[in-house]
Design an enzyme around this catalytic site. Structure first.
Site, PDB file in Angstrom:
ATOM      1  N   GLY A   1       7.651   2.498  16.203  1.00 63.01           N
ATOM      2  CA  GLY A   1       7.277   3.575  17.124  1.00 63.01           C
ATOM      3  C   GLY A   1       8.161   4.809  17.100  1.00 63.01           C
ATOM      4  O   GLY A   1       8.205   5.560  18.078  1.00 63.01           O
TER       5      GLY A   1
ATOM      6  N   ASN B   1       7.656   7.513  15.411  1.00 61.90           N
ATOM      7  CA  ASN B   1       6.789   8.702  15.506  1.00 61.90           C
ATOM      8  C   ASN B   1       6.256   8.883  16.922  1.00 61.90           C
ATOM      9  O   ASN B   1       6.137  10.012  17.402  1.00 61.90           O
ATOM     10  CB  ASN B   1       5.652   8.630  14.484  1.00 61.90           C
TER      11      ASN B   1
ATOM     12  N   ARG C   1      -3.723  -1.216  11.013  1.00 58.09           N
ATOM     13  CA  ARG C   1      -5.080  -1.722  10.757  1.00 58.09           C
ATOM     14  C   ARG C   1      -5.958  -0.600  10.249  1.00 58.09           C
ATOM     15  O   ARG C   1      -5.865   0.523  10.744  1.00 58.09           O
ATOM     16  CB  ARG C   1      -5.705  -2.258  12.056  1.00 58.09           C
TER      17      ARG C   1
ATOM     18  N   LEU D   1      -9.171   1.442  10.176  1.00 61.25           N
ATOM     19  CA  LEU D   1     -10.220   1.664  11.167  1.00 61.25           C
ATOM     20  C   LEU D   1     -11.575   1.788  10.480  1.00 61.25           C
ATOM     21  O   LEU D   1     -11.698   2.396   9.420  1.00 61.25           O
ATOM     22  CB  LEU D   1      -9.918   2.932  11.963  1.00 61.25           C
TER      23      LEU D   1
ATOM     24  N   HIS E   1       1.428   9.845   7.198  1.00 57.31           N
ATOM     25  CA  HIS E   1       1.586   8.949   6.048  1.00 57.31           C
ATOM     26  C   HIS E   1       2.838   9.357   5.268  1.00 57.31           C
ATOM     27  O   HIS E   1       3.037  10.549   5.009  1.00 57.31           O
ATOM     28  CB  HIS E   1       0.339   9.047   5.154  1.00 57.31           C
TER      29      HIS E   1
ATOM     30  N   GLU F   1     -13.266   7.726   6.560  1.00 56.92           N
ATOM     31  CA  GLU F   1     -13.401   6.310   6.187  1.00 56.92           C
ATOM     32  C   GLU F   1     -12.641   5.928   4.928  1.00 56.92           C
ATOM     33  O   GLU F   1     -12.503   4.748   4.619  1.00 56.92           O
ATOM     34  CB  GLU F   1     -14.882   5.946   6.062  1.00 56.92           C
TER      35      GLU F   1
ATOM     36  N   VAL G   1      -9.280   5.357   3.102  1.00 58.11           N
ATOM     37  CA  VAL G   1      -7.907   5.108   3.576  1.00 58.11           C
ATOM     38  C   VAL G   1      -6.959   6.201   3.061  1.00 58.11           C
ATOM     39  O   VAL G   1      -6.871   6.434   1.858  1.00 58.11           O
ATOM     40  CB  VAL G   1      -7.411   3.707   3.132  1.00 58.11           C
ATOM     41  N   ASP G   2      -6.294   6.878   3.986  1.00 57.22           N
ATOM     42  CA  ASP G   2      -5.357   7.975   3.677  1.00 57.22           C
ATOM     43  C   ASP G   2      -6.022   9.106   2.895  1.00 57.22           C
ATOM     44  O   ASP G   2      -5.349   9.827   2.141  1.00 57.22           O
ATOM     45  CB  ASP G   2      -4.112   7.449   2.920  1.00 57.22           C
TER      46      ASP G   2
ATOM     47  N   GLU H   1       8.819  13.384   9.046  1.00 56.73           N
ATOM     48  CA  GLU H   1       7.641  12.935   9.815  1.00 56.73           C
ATOM     49  C   GLU H   1       7.782  13.329  11.278  1.00 56.73           C
ATOM     50  O   GLU H   1       6.838  13.816  11.908  1.00 56.73           O
ATOM     51  CB  GLU H   1       7.490  11.405   9.724  1.00 56.73           C
TER      52      GLU H   1
END
Ligand code: GRF
Length: 205
Positions: free
Chosen positions: A16, A18, A95, A97, A113, A146, A148-149, A178
């Site tokens: 946590g 960020n 996870r 999404l 990321h 949709e 990823v990254d 970040e």
């Protein structure tokens, strides 16, 4: 009556830091938002502790209590919608999404990321950047779609990779950046400074 603050939901799975950077920016008034809800899919995530220390609602929602991904995401969506959230920030949320969640908050989900996308999407990316021999790495804040990254890039910060680096030292150098760009990207969104042109995110003056 004061206008409503721009409301964030922050989704976390771990340490946590960020989330902490977002909290700190809000407390310094560098970010004119409020965190309406922090949700973790991991019970022991330190991020939940951080939320509670700052008087924020920190909720553990256990994926194992739901029969499938869709019903878990429905529960997530309900919790977030009940707080009238403007933006969903993924901050170390581990996870992937699915369509249901992404469509529910279309264009209103962002992620941080630890690589310069589109290089090194996915996991263990600091290690992979080192092993690949990249001389520069960094971090990316992007909209979530949709893939990823793979969503449109909002901000990036670049760091050098030194010969002496190992995964830990490179990760730390990236993480510092970040913590700077994630709150800045949120501020750009809430101040309505971004427009989308194809997959380019343009920054209004
Ligand atoms: C960060 O490196 C972030 O870029 C990645 O997961 C890590 C989360 O760290 N998505 P923290 O939980 O915010 O400290």
């Amino acid at each position: 009556m004061a206008p409503d603050k721009f409301k964030l939901a922050v989704l976390v799975s771990g340490r946590g830091s960020n989330l902490q950077a977002i909290i700190d920016s809000i407390e310094k008034n560098a970010l004119q938002a409020e965190i309406a809800l922090v949700i973790s899919n991991v019970k022991t995530a330190y991020a939940l502790e951080r939320a509670r220390k700052h008087g924020l609602e920190g909720l553990f929602l256990d994926p194992k209590s739901y029969p499938d991904r869709n019903s878990y995401e429905q529960a997530l969506v309900e919790r977030i919608q009940s707080k009238s959230v403007n933006l969903v920030c993924l901050a170390g949320y581990m996870r992937v999404l699915g369509k249901y969640f992404i469509e529910a908050f279309s264009g209103r989900i962002i992620n941080i990321h630890p690589s310069l996308l589109p290089a090194f999407p996915g996991l263990n990316v600091q290690k992979r950047a080192l092993e690949h021999g990249a001389r520069f790495s960094g971090c990316t804040v992007h909209f979530v779609n949709e893939e990823v990254d793979g969503g449109p890039i909002i901000m990036q910060a670049v760091v050098p990779v030194f010969d002496e680096d190992d995964e830990a030292s490179l990760s730390e150098r990236i993480l510092e950046q970040e913590h700077i760009i994630y709150p800045q990207a949120i501020q750009l969104i809430l101040a309505d400074k971004l427009t989308l042109s194809g997959r380019r995110v343009l920054h209004k003056k």
